[in-house]
Design a protein around this motif. Structure first.
Motif, PDB file in Angstrom:
ATOM      1  N   THR A 172       0.861  -1.179   0.000  1.00 54.47           N
ATOM      2  CA  THR A 172       0.000   0.000   0.000  1.00 54.47           C
ATOM      3  C   THR A 172       0.899   1.231   0.000  1.00 54.47           C
ATOM      4  O   THR A 172       2.117   1.132   0.200  1.00 54.47           O
ATOM      5  N   ARG A 173       0.317   2.363  -0.170  1.00 54.25           N
ATOM      6  CA  ARG A 173       1.059   3.627  -0.122  1.00 54.25           C
ATOM      7  C   ARG A 173       1.798   3.746   1.206  1.00 54.25           C
ATOM      8  O   ARG A 173       2.983   4.086   1.257  1.00 54.25           O
ATOM      9  N   GLU A 174       1.103   3.453   2.299  1.00 56.41           N
ATOM     10  CA  GLU A 174       1.692   3.583   3.632  1.00 56.41           C
ATOM     11  C   GLU A 174       2.861   2.621   3.824  1.00 56.41           C
ATOM     12  O   GLU A 174       3.881   2.980   4.410  1.00 56.41           O
ATOM     13  N   GLN A 175       2.729   1.385   3.340  1.00 51.81           N
ATOM     14  CA  GLN A 175       3.825   0.415   3.446  1.00 51.81           C
ATOM     15  C   GLN A 175       5.032   0.853   2.625  1.00 51.81           C
ATOM     16  O   GLN A 175       6.171   0.704   3.059  1.00 51.81           O
ATOM     17  N   LEU A 176       4.784   1.406   1.443  1.00 56.43           N
ATOM     18  CA  LEU A 176       5.879   1.898   0.618  1.00 56.43           C
ATOM     19  C   LEU A 176       6.609   3.039   1.326  1.00 56.43           C
ATOM     20  O   LEU A 176       7.838   3.038   1.422  1.00 56.43           O
ATOM     21  N   LEU A 177       5.871   3.992   1.840  1.00 53.87           N
ATOM     22  CA  LEU A 177       6.492   5.142   2.493  1.00 53.87           C
ATOM     23  C   LEU A 177       7.279   4.738   3.739  1.00 53.87           C
ATOM     24  O   LEU A 177       8.308   5.346   4.045  1.00 53.87           O
ATOM     25  N   ALA A 178       6.838   3.694   4.426  1.00 53.64           N
ATOM     26  CA  ALA A 178       7.537   3.234   5.641  1.00 53.64           C
ATOM     27  C   ALA A 178       8.938   2.710   5.325  1.00 53.64           C
ATOM     28  O   ALA A 178       9.787   2.654   6.221  1.00 53.64           O
ATOM     29  N   ARG A 179       9.205   2.373   4.078  1.00 55.14           N
ATOM     30  CA  ARG A 179      10.535   1.866   3.694  1.00 55.14           C
ATOM     31  C   ARG A 179      11.598   2.963   3.710  1.00 55.14           C
ATOM     32  O   ARG A 179      12.782   2.673   3.643  1.00 55.14           O
ATOM     33  N   PHE A 180      11.171   4.213   3.764  1.00 59.17           N
ATOM     34  CA  PHE A 180      12.111   5.321   3.589  1.00 59.17           C
ATOM     35  C   PHE A 180      12.245   6.187   4.830  1.00 59.17           C
ATOM     36  O   PHE A 180      12.219   7.413   4.761  1.00 59.17           O
ATOM     37  N   ALA A 181      12.440   5.537   5.960  1.00 55.77           N
ATOM     38  CA  ALA A 181      12.710   6.259   7.201  1.00 55.77           C
ATOM     39  C   ALA A 181      14.133   6.814   7.149  1.00 55.77           C
ATOM     40  O   ALA A 181      15.006   6.240   6.484  1.00 55.77           O
ATOM     41  N   PRO A 182      14.368   7.917   7.841  1.00 55.07           N
ATOM     42  CA  PRO A 182      15.732   8.454   7.869  1.00 55.07           C
ATOM     43  C   PRO A 182      16.720   7.406   8.389  1.00 55.07           C
ATOM     44  O   PRO A 182      16.370   6.557   9.208  1.00 55.07           O
ATOM     45  N   GLY A 183      17.935   7.470   7.890  1.00 55.58           N
ATOM     46  CA  GLY A 183      18.967   6.536   8.312  1.00 55.58           C
ATOM     47  C   GLY A 183      20.318   7.003   7.829  1.00 55.58           C
ATOM     48  O   GLY A 183      20.422   7.955   7.050  1.00 55.58           O
ATOM     49  N   PRO A 184      21.369   6.327   8.244  1.00 61.58           N
ATOM     50  CA  PRO A 184      22.712   6.787   7.897  1.00 61.58           C
ATOM     51  C   PRO A 184      23.125   6.480   6.451  1.00 61.58           C
ATOM     52  O   PRO A 184      23.971   7.176   5.892  1.00 61.58           O
ATOM     53  N   GLU A 185      22.531   5.459   5.833  1.00 62.43           N
ATOM     54  CA  GLU A 185      22.922   5.095   4.466  1.00 62.43           C
ATOM     55  C   GLU A 185      22.403   6.141   3.472  1.00 62.43           C
ATOM     56  O   GLU A 185      21.332   6.710   3.653  1.00 62.43           O
ATOM     57  N   ARG A 186      23.173   6.337   2.421  1.00 63.49           N
ATOM     58  CA  ARG A 186      22.781   7.259   1.354  1.00 63.49           C
ATOM     59  C   ARG A 186      22.222   6.433   0.195  1.00 63.49           C
ATOM     60  O   ARG A 186      22.910   5.581  -0.357  1.00 63.49           O
ATOM     61  N   TYR A 187      20.970   6.676  -0.165  1.00 62.51           N
ATOM     62  CA  TYR A 187      20.320   5.985  -1.270  1.00 62.51           C
ATOM     63  C   TYR A 187      20.447   6.816  -2.539  1.00 62.51           C
ATOM     64  O   TYR A 187      20.346   8.042  -2.510  1.00 62.51           O
ATOM     65  N   ASP A 188      20.638   6.130  -3.661  1.00 66.28           N
ATOM     66  CA  ASP A 188      20.727   6.807  -4.945  1.00 66.28           C
ATOM     67  C   ASP A 188      20.144   5.891  -6.011  1.00 66.28           C
ATOM     68  O   ASP A 188      20.769   4.893  -6.385  1.00 66.28           O
ATOM     69  N   GLU A 189      18.946   6.220  -6.466  1.00 62.30           N
ATOM     70  CA  GLU A 189      18.317   5.465  -7.551  1.00 62.30           C
ATOM     71  C   GLU A 189      18.388   6.317  -8.807  1.00 62.30           C
ATOM     72  O   GLU A 189      17.919   7.454  -8.815  1.00 62.30           O
ATOM     73  N   ARG A 190      18.972   5.757  -9.845  1.00 62.33           N
ATOM     74  CA  ARG A 190      19.129   6.485 -11.105  1.00 62.33           C
ATOM     75  C   ARG A 190      18.438   5.742 -12.235  1.00 62.33           C
ATOM     76  O   ARG A 190      18.676   4.553 -12.432  1.00 62.33           O
ATOM     77  N   LEU A 191      17.623   6.487 -12.952  1.00 70.88           N
ATOM     78  CA  LEU A 191      16.971   5.928 -14.121  1.00 70.88           C
ATOM     79  C   LEU A 191      17.930   5.968 -15.296  1.00 70.88           C
ATOM     80  O   LEU A 191      18.778   6.855 -15.386  1.00 70.88           O
ATOM     81  N   GLY A 192      17.759   4.998 -16.179  1.00 67.75           N
ATOM     82  CA  GLY A 192      18.428   5.069 -17.471  1.00 67.75           C
ATOM     83  C   GLY A 192      17.649   6.066 -18.312  1.00 67.75           C
ATOM     84  O   GLY A 192      17.088   7.026 -17.790  1.00 67.75           O
ATOM     85  N   THR A 193      17.530   5.825 -19.588  1.00 70.82           N
ATOM     86  CA  THR A 193      16.756   6.708 -20.454  1.00 70.82           C
ATOM     87  C   THR A 193      15.310   6.225 -20.463  1.00 70.82           C
ATOM     88  O   THR A 193      15.027   5.132 -20.935  1.00 70.82           O
ATOM     89  N   PRO A 194      14.388   7.041 -19.915  1.00 67.87           N
ATOM     90  CA  PRO A 194      13.007   6.573 -19.790  1.00 67.87           C
ATOM     91  C   PRO A 194      12.222   6.671 -21.088  1.00 67.87           C
ATOM     92  O   PRO A 194      12.464   7.552 -21.918  1.00 67.87           O
ATOM     93  N   ALA A 195      11.281   5.758 -21.240  1.00 68.68           N
ATOM     94  CA  ALA A 195      10.270   5.846 -22.290  1.00 68.68           C
ATOM     95  C   ALA A 195       9.020   6.399 -21.616  1.00 68.68           C
ATOM     96  O   ALA A 195       8.619   5.918 -20.550  1.00 68.68           O
ATOM     97  N   VAL A 196       8.425   7.430 -22.190  1.00 66.50           N
ATOM     98  CA  VAL A 196       7.241   8.082 -21.634  1.00 66.50           C
ATOM     99  C   VAL A 196       6.110   7.951 -22.643  1.00 66.50           C
ATOM    100  O   VAL A 196       6.279   8.307 -23.810  1.00 66.50           O
ATOM    101  N   GLU A 197       4.980   7.439 -22.192  1.00 63.02           N
ATOM    102  CA  GLU A 197       3.796   7.308 -23.038  1.00 63.02           C
ATOM    103  C   GLU A 197       2.643   8.024 -22.347  1.00 63.02           C
ATOM    104  O   GLU A 197       2.444   7.868 -21.142  1.00 63.02           O
ATOM    105  N   ILE A 198       1.879   8.807 -23.123  1.00 55.79           N
ATOM    106  CA  ILE A 198       0.775   9.591 -22.575  1.00 55.79           C
ATOM    107  C   ILE A 198      -0.458   9.381 -23.437  1.00 55.79           C
ATOM    108  O   ILE A 198      -0.378   9.404 -24.670  1.00 55.79           O
TER     109      ILE A 198
END
Length: 163
Positions: A85-111
């Motif tokens: 759920t939204r709440e479960q997803l958000l609970a994964r990102f509590a403050p902490g000492p590790e530095r997270y870095d998620e990088r996208l490649g080249t995205p495909a966008v469809e609208i």
């Protein structure tokens, strides 16, 4: 005779599949001011929130009823599917000492009207070290002129990642 021919032709056609071309990979980030850039705005905000480990910032990019689904490839080759759920997803990102870095490649966008999707390879690093990779798929909905993430689905593996 023509009935037999028609039946044979129908049987042969039924056994063929139409090849489906994979989604065209993105060719670069959309220029500012375009509709594609507007779609990317909440995706980029979500990724910035992950980097900051800021659940409130991530939540701003999500609809109130957003969901998430992860498919993780296990060491033995099996896959584990987790739905959040939204709440479960958000609970994964509590403050902490590790530095997270998620990088996208080249995205495909469809609208299409008020729905959109973003599909992109990604890498995820913790404290600068490659942790896992996969593909992100964001489903977005535009309400009141603002794009929000309705669902985030991602694959996750620790092998075959480009550094």
């Amino acid at each position: 005779m023509s009935l037999i021919f028609a039946l044979l032709l129908a049987a042969q056609m039924g056994s063929q599949t139409t090849p489906v071309q994979p989604i065209v990979k993105g060719t670069g980030l959309p220029p500012p001011g375009t509709e594609e850039a507007q779609v990317m705005a909440p995706v980029n905000a979500l990724l910035a929130g992950i980097a900051a480990r800021d659940a409130a910032a991530i939540g701003q990019a999500l609809r109130s009823d957003a969901t998430a689904t992860a498919v993780a490839e296990q060491a033995d080759g099996t896959r584990k599917i987790t739905h959040s759920t939204r709440e479960q997803l958000l609970a994964r990102f509590a403050p902490g000492p590790e530095r997270y870095d998620e990088r996208l490649g080249t995205p495909a966008v469809e609208i299409d009207g008020d729905i959109a999707m973003v599909w992109s390879p990604y890498t995820f690093r913790i404290d600068g070290k490659l942790h896992h990779c996969g593909y992100d798929h964001f489903d977005l909905v535009r309400e009141g002129g603002s794009w929000k993430v309705q669902n985030l689905t991602w694959s996750s593996r620790t092998t075959g990642c480009e550094g």
